[in-house]
Design a protein around this motif. Structure first.
Motif, mmCIF file in Angstrom:
data_model
loop_
_atom_site.group_PDB
_atom_site.id
_atom_site.type_symbol
_atom_site.label_atom_id
_atom_site.label_comp_id
_atom_site.label_asym_id
_atom_site.label_seq_id
_atom_site.Cartn_x
_atom_site.Cartn_y
_atom_site.Cartn_z
ATOM 1 N N THR A 157 6.345 12.803 1.554
ATOM 2 C CA THR A 157 5.529 11.593 1.453
ATOM 3 C C THR A 157 6.321 10.390 1.956
ATOM 4 O O THR A 157 5.808 9.570 2.726
ATOM 5 C CB THR A 157 5.082 11.362 0.000
ATOM 6 O OG1 THR A 157 4.461 12.540 -0.484
ATOM 7 C CG2 THR A 157 4.103 10.214 -0.096
ATOM 8 N N PHE A 202 0.830 -1.208 0.000
ATOM 9 C CA PHE A 202 0.000 0.000 0.000
ATOM 10 C C PHE A 202 0.866 1.260 0.000
ATOM 11 O O PHE A 202 0.602 2.213 -0.746
ATOM 12 C CB PHE A 202 -0.929 -0.014 1.219
ATOM 13 C CG PHE A 202 -1.683 1.263 1.391
ATOM 14 C CD1 PHE A 202 -2.712 1.602 0.520
ATOM 15 C CD2 PHE A 202 -1.362 2.152 2.403
ATOM 16 C CE1 PHE A 202 -3.397 2.785 0.659
ATOM 17 C CE2 PHE A 202 -2.044 3.341 2.552
ATOM 18 C CZ PHE A 202 -3.064 3.658 1.675
ATOM 19 N N ALA A 242 1.569 7.251 -6.297
ATOM 20 C CA ALA A 242 0.511 8.250 -6.503
ATOM 21 C C ALA A 242 1.071 9.657 -6.387
ATOM 22 O O ALA A 242 0.779 10.524 -7.222
ATOM 23 C CB ALA A 242 -0.606 8.034 -5.480
ATOM 24 N N ALA A 243 1.909 9.891 -5.372
ATOM 25 C CA ALA A 243 2.506 11.221 -5.206
ATOM 26 C C ALA A 243 3.384 11.566 -6.406
ATOM 27 O O ALA A 243 3.340 12.680 -6.929
ATOM 28 C CB ALA A 243 3.321 11.277 -3.913
ATOM 29 N N MET A 276 6.442 10.409 5.644
ATOM 30 C CA MET A 276 5.124 10.026 6.171
ATOM 31 C C MET A 276 4.946 8.506 6.100
ATOM 32 O O MET A 276 4.481 7.884 7.055
ATOM 33 C CB MET A 276 4.074 10.725 5.308
ATOM 34 C CG MET A 276 2.671 10.417 5.709
ATOM 35 S SD MET A 276 2.098 11.612 6.885
ATOM 36 C CE MET A 276 0.337 11.315 6.758
ATOM 37 N N LEU A 277 5.321 7.911 4.961
ATOM 38 C CA LEU A 277 5.121 6.474 4.783
ATOM 39 C C LEU A 277 6.012 5.682 5.728
ATOM 40 O O LEU A 277 5.574 4.702 6.337
ATOM 41 C CB LEU A 277 5.401 6.085 3.331
ATOM 42 C CG LEU A 277 4.484 6.765 2.303
ATOM 43 C CD1 LEU A 277 4.842 6.338 0.900
ATOM 44 C CD2 LEU A 277 3.025 6.460 2.599
ATOM 45 N N ALA A 320 2.205 1.979 -3.357
ATOM 46 C CA ALA A 320 1.172 2.569 -4.210
ATOM 47 C C ALA A 320 1.011 4.050 -3.891
ATOM 48 O O ALA A 320 0.879 4.882 -4.798
ATOM 49 C CB ALA A 320 -0.153 1.840 -4.018
ATOM 50 N N ALA A 321 1.053 4.392 -2.613
ATOM 51 C CA ALA A 321 0.883 5.790 -2.211
ATOM 52 C C ALA A 321 2.031 6.643 -2.738
ATOM 53 O O ALA A 321 1.823 7.760 -3.213
ATOM 54 C CB ALA A 321 0.812 5.896 -0.688
#
Lengths: 295, 325
Positions: B301, B10, B17-18, B304-305, B13-14
């Motif tokens: 990002t 996941f 996306a960014a 964050m991940l 994928a995030a």
């Protein structure tokens, strides 16, 4: 309706609503409260507060008080406009995901979680930078389109539990269409969550608009609190001693934020009685006796 | 194990996306973004520099699908292109230099405010209805609604300009040689103290109210009564029965708020002229240095991940039920 009558008795709500009402009135009647124009030079640069200029002047000789009361219009419009969009998208997607379940739920849930792990402000900075000198309505739309994920998550999880209730089951048995069930059986029971989401989104939008403008991503010709901060910072207001230029919009932003937060905490307390302070047990007993125990 | 694996997929994928947002935004702009930037930067870039800039955004002579794959490949190999403002310098290098200061500031502020906020929340819930509880509630209302920029500017005005207790900018005295001597270290602490304290004010209230509400929601549970019935001291029940169980949702709230924390630090750094990511980003925005602005989204990002993953790991440790799932 019970929610509203209980809100009226809540001290935090009263204070919050009063401050908010004053700010709204000041914004509406701004032209009657000041003889100056917010965009015209009306004095010497950086004059200290006086009877003539209540909050002094900016480096360009604008009247700070005049800009402040006109700027309230922008903050309120962006805050409530973006807040409405965020809440609308969040609530609709949340209810659909929670009620429909299955593939629809998985798709919505996936995108919601995706948006939640991409940090919001950095994303907004990139979008606003490419838009270039974003005007307040543009900022409101950008905020509305990027910040709904939290609302979806909260609404969805609440819908999941409401879906199992008897009245929803009976409406299904009667063959009511699913949009009707979502709009008239589920939505009314989410009203406090939607309210908290709305006020929270307004706070978020007000703060974020000011922040984006402070960081130089707004339209410098706008009269708004964020642009006031940006101009004051660029004019080194603090180091030349013109604190009124910088602290006035600071105070206004803090006041608007605080009034909204007080309302939000009040809704939370009314909707979730366990959180209430002050003689909790006593109040519980009173409520149960008065037959108000069920919210 | 399956749980952690799902999370990693996941997060991947995030991140894609960014990167995808970064790839498509310049292409949604009217006109040729590189030309606009070229004109807007007002720099004297040569033709070959222009080509290097085009590569940064993945503009190559190929169909858009191939452009996209090439862009993703360069992002995943750690190549974020070159800065317009400081032209030959790679974005990665610029960001890495600034990141050191941000990590120090955000890290110390987050740890202090998380511990402080959690303790305040625990005690407020335990003594709810008292004056202490009201003060904590007010504090959290304050820090959840007053913009970080407002708190930062006010702190700078009061403690920087008016009282003169702390310096008004930079991470250390620019006159000092950045060697690891005591005078340099003490200068760093002196310069960092006010921004850090400001961030602690911004963050503590949120942690306190989350913890308080989590605590209150489980105070009526049977195991709390059980703890008391065993004759344990109030403090023991408070910390080892109630707080321990209320901590789990607070930790996940921490992971979700890492993005907000980083956002808040951007603003604080700009106000205090602190040489971290925020200030670097502010300079980039003023110079319309798009590659740097885009690079920070990817770095943030990623941060964050990673922090979400760390929380996932701690969840597995804190909540034994997940080990089997």
């Amino acid at each position: 309706m019970q929610l509203f009558s209980q809100l009226l008795q809540n001290k935090k709500a009263t204070v919050g609503v009063t401050i908010l009402a004053i700010i709204i009135l000041v914004a509406i009647f701004a032209p009657f409260l000041s003889e100056y124009s917010p965009t015209q030079r009306v004095g010497r640069p950086h004059q200290a507060p006086s009877l003539e200029h209540w909050l002094g002047t900016t480096r360009l000789g604008h009247d700070v008080f005049t800009r402040l009361i006109y700027g309230a219009r922008v903050s309120l419009a962006v805050g409530f406009g973006a807040g409405l969009m965020i809440t609308l998208i969040g609530t609709v997607l949340g209810i659909i995901a929670g009620y429909k379940g299955g593939v629809i739920d998985e798709i919505i849930n996936f995108f919601t979680n995706l948006v939640l792990v991409i940090p919001n402000l950095p994303l907004l900075l990139v979008i606003a930078a490419f838009v270039g000198q974003a005007s307040p309505p543009v900022i409101a739309v950008i905020l509305g389109l990027t910040s709904w994920a939290w609302g979806v998550r909260v609404t969805r999880s609440e819908t999941l539990s409401i879906r199992q209730r008897d009245y929803v089951k009976s409406a299904e048995m009667l063959g009511e269409p699913s949009w009707r069930i979502m709009a008239f059986e589920i939505f009314p029971n989410l009203i406090s969550i939607v309210g908290i989401n709305f006020i929270g989104s307004v706070i978020f939008a007000v703060i974020t608009e000011a922040t984006l403008e402070f960081l130089g991503l707004g339209d410098p010709n706008t009269v708004s609190w964020g642009i006031m901060l940006y101009n004051a910072q660029n004019a080194s207001a603090l180091s030349v001693g013109a604190w009124w230029d910088l602290l006035s919009p600071c105070f206004a932003l803090a006041l608007l934020g605080l009034s909204l937060a007080l309302i939000n905490f009040a809704i939370d307390e009314v909707a979730n009685p366990r959180l209430r302070t002050g003689g909790m047990l006593g109040r519980w007993t009173r409520m149960v006796r008065a037959g108000e125990g069920k919210l | 194990m399956a749980f952690l694996l799902r999370r990693v997929v996941f997060y991947l994928a995030a991140f894609i996306a960014a990167a995808t947002i970064n790839f498509f935004l310049p292409r949604l702009m009217p006109g040729d973004p590189v030309q606009i930037m070229f004109a807007g930067a007002g720099s004297n870039l040569s033709m070959e520099n222009l080509n290097a800039l085009k590569l940064t955004f993945g503009f190559i002579d190929a169909p858009i699908g191939q452009q996209y794959l090439a862009y993703l490949q360069s992002v995943f190999t750690g190549d974020l292109g070159r800065s317009v403002k400081y032209f030959p310098l790679p974005v990665t290098e610029l960001l890495a230099r600034a990141l050191v200061w941000t990590v120090g500031l955000v890290g110390s502020a987050t740890i202090v405010s998380f511990i402080l906020g959690t303790l305040l929340g625990v005690m407020a819930a335990w003594r709810r209805g008292t004056l202490f509880d009201s003060v904590v509630s007010l504090l959290s209302i304050f820090s959840s609604s007053v913009p970080a920029v407002v708190i930062s500017l006010t702190m700078l005005f009061v403690f920087g300009y008016s009282l003169g207790w702390f310096p008004n900018g930079y991470a250390a005295d620019p006159m000092l040689d950045p060697a690891f001597g005591w005078s340099y270290i003490s200068s760093v602490i002196h310069h960092g103290a006010l921004p850090m304290f400001t961030m602690v004010i911004v963050l503590t209230g949120g942690f306190a109210v989350t913890m308080r509400n989590n605590m209150i929601n489980l105070l009526g549970d049977d195991y709390i009564v059980m703890g008391r019935a065993k004759g344990l001291s109030e403090n023991h029940v408070m910390l080892w029965y109630a707080a321990r169980n209320a901590l789990l949702p607070t930790v996940s709230a921490l992971a979700i708020s890492i993005g907000t924390i980083l956002g808040g630090s951007l603003v604080t750094e700009v106000v205090f002229n602190y040489p971290g990511l925020g200030n670097m980003l502010y300079q980039a925005i003023l110079a319309r240095d798009y590659p740097v602005i885009q690079g920070q989204l990817l770095i943030m990002t990623a941060a964050m991940l990673v922090s979400n993953f760390v929380v996932d790991l701690s969840y597995v440790l804190l909540d034994p039920r997940l080990k089997k799932a």
